[in-house]
Design a protein around this motif. Structure first.
Motif, PDB file in Angstrom:
ATOM      1  N   THR A 146      41.199 -41.012  -3.585  1.00 21.00           N
ATOM      2  CA  THR A 146      42.383 -41.692  -2.574  1.00 21.00           C
ATOM      3  C   THR A 146      43.019 -41.437  -1.399  1.00 21.00           C
ATOM      4  N   VAL A 147      42.072 -41.834  -0.451  1.00 20.88           N
ATOM      5  CA  VAL A 147      42.660 -40.882   1.040  1.00 20.88           C
ATOM      6  C   VAL A 147      43.740 -42.373   1.342  1.00 20.88           C
ATOM      7  N   THR A 148      44.745 -41.224   1.792  1.00 21.11           N
ATOM      8  CA  THR A 148      46.149 -41.889   2.647  1.00 21.11           C
ATOM      9  C   THR A 148      45.576 -41.124   4.273  1.00 21.11           C
ATOM     10  N   GLY A 149      44.885 -41.954   5.179  1.00 22.53           N
ATOM     11  CA  GLY A 149      44.979 -41.442   6.571  1.00 22.53           C
ATOM     12  C   GLY A 149      44.269 -40.671   6.811  1.00 22.53           C
ATOM     13  N   ASN A 150      44.208 -39.459   7.668  1.00 20.00           N
ATOM     14  CA  ASN A 150      43.301 -38.394   7.428  1.00 20.00           C
ATOM     15  C   ASN A 150      44.013 -37.099   7.002  1.00 20.00           C
ATOM     16  N   ASN A 151      45.383 -37.652   6.212  1.00 22.80           N
ATOM     17  CA  ASN A 151      46.344 -36.580   5.633  1.00 22.80           C
ATOM     18  C   ASN A 151      46.292 -35.891   4.314  1.00 22.80           C
ATOM     19  N   GLN A 152      46.279 -36.679   3.359  1.00 24.84           N
ATOM     20  CA  GLN A 152      46.033 -36.456   2.002  1.00 24.84           C
ATOM     21  C   GLN A 152      45.152 -37.500   1.334  1.00 24.84           C
ATOM     22  N   LEU A 153      44.861 -36.750   0.088  1.00 20.84           N
ATOM     23  CA  LEU A 153      43.729 -37.564  -0.246  1.00 20.84           C
ATOM     24  C   LEU A 153      44.194 -37.051  -2.095  1.00 20.84           C
ATOM     25  N   CYS A 154      43.557 -38.786  -3.080  1.00 16.66           N
ATOM     26  CA  CYS A 154      44.362 -37.820  -4.233  1.00 16.66           C
ATOM     27  C   CYS A 154      42.852 -37.787  -4.616  1.00 16.66           C
ATOM     28  N   LEU A 155      42.386 -37.203  -6.233  1.00 16.24           N
ATOM     29  CA  LEU A 155      41.566 -37.194  -6.153  1.00 16.24           C
ATOM     30  C   LEU A 155      40.996 -36.960  -7.831  1.00 16.24           C
ATOM     31  N   GLU A 156      40.160 -38.136  -8.618  1.00 15.01           N
ATOM     32  CA  GLU A 156      41.031 -37.918  -9.906  1.00 15.01           C
ATOM     33  C   GLU A 156      39.309 -37.960 -10.408  1.00 15.01           C
TER      34      GLU A 156
END
Length: 122
Positions: A61-71
């Motif tokens: 789950t990528v929010t913009g180009n500043n944050q990424l959540c990986l499961e």
């Protein structure tokens, strides 16, 4: 006098090909993985369950180009400020950018922050 004996192995092999020689597969490992993945897709559709749940596919789950959540990942291979390499079940994920930081990680989830330039699946 010598008598020639004809081998019956080929006939035996033909008769019992589906039972005896079933465990010996001529398929490559990649072909077996593709069959397994397609089987899981069909199963998930018939059970009406998301395919990522059955296959343990990584979810990004990528929010913009500043944050990424990986499961659904297995482990961290490499971690620097410019690149993070992560091993998932089916592939490797390379995240490139500037000032990359792993904010937190658990056994199955992590959050990465920083300027994300590229995400690559290997």
């Amino acid at each position: 006098m010598r008598q020639k004996v004809k081998s019956s192995h080929k006939e035996f092999k033909k008769k019992n090909a589906k039972t005896l020689y079933k465990q010996f597969s001529n398929k490559s490992k990649r072909e077996q993985e593709v069959e397994r993945e397609s089987y899981l897709e069909v199963l998930s559709q018939s059970l009406k369950i998301p395919s990522d749940v059955l296959a343990c596919a990584p979810i990004l789950t990528v929010t913009g180009n500043n944050q990424l959540c990986l499961e659904n990942y297995k482990g961290i291979i490499e971690y620097t400020g410019e690149i993070i390499r992560i091993q998932a079940k089916n592939c490797r994920i390379h995240i490139e950018g500037c000032h990359l930081n792993i904010d937190y990680f658990t056994d199955d989830e992590m959050r990465i922050s920083g300027k994300i330039i590229r995400i690559e699946y290997c």
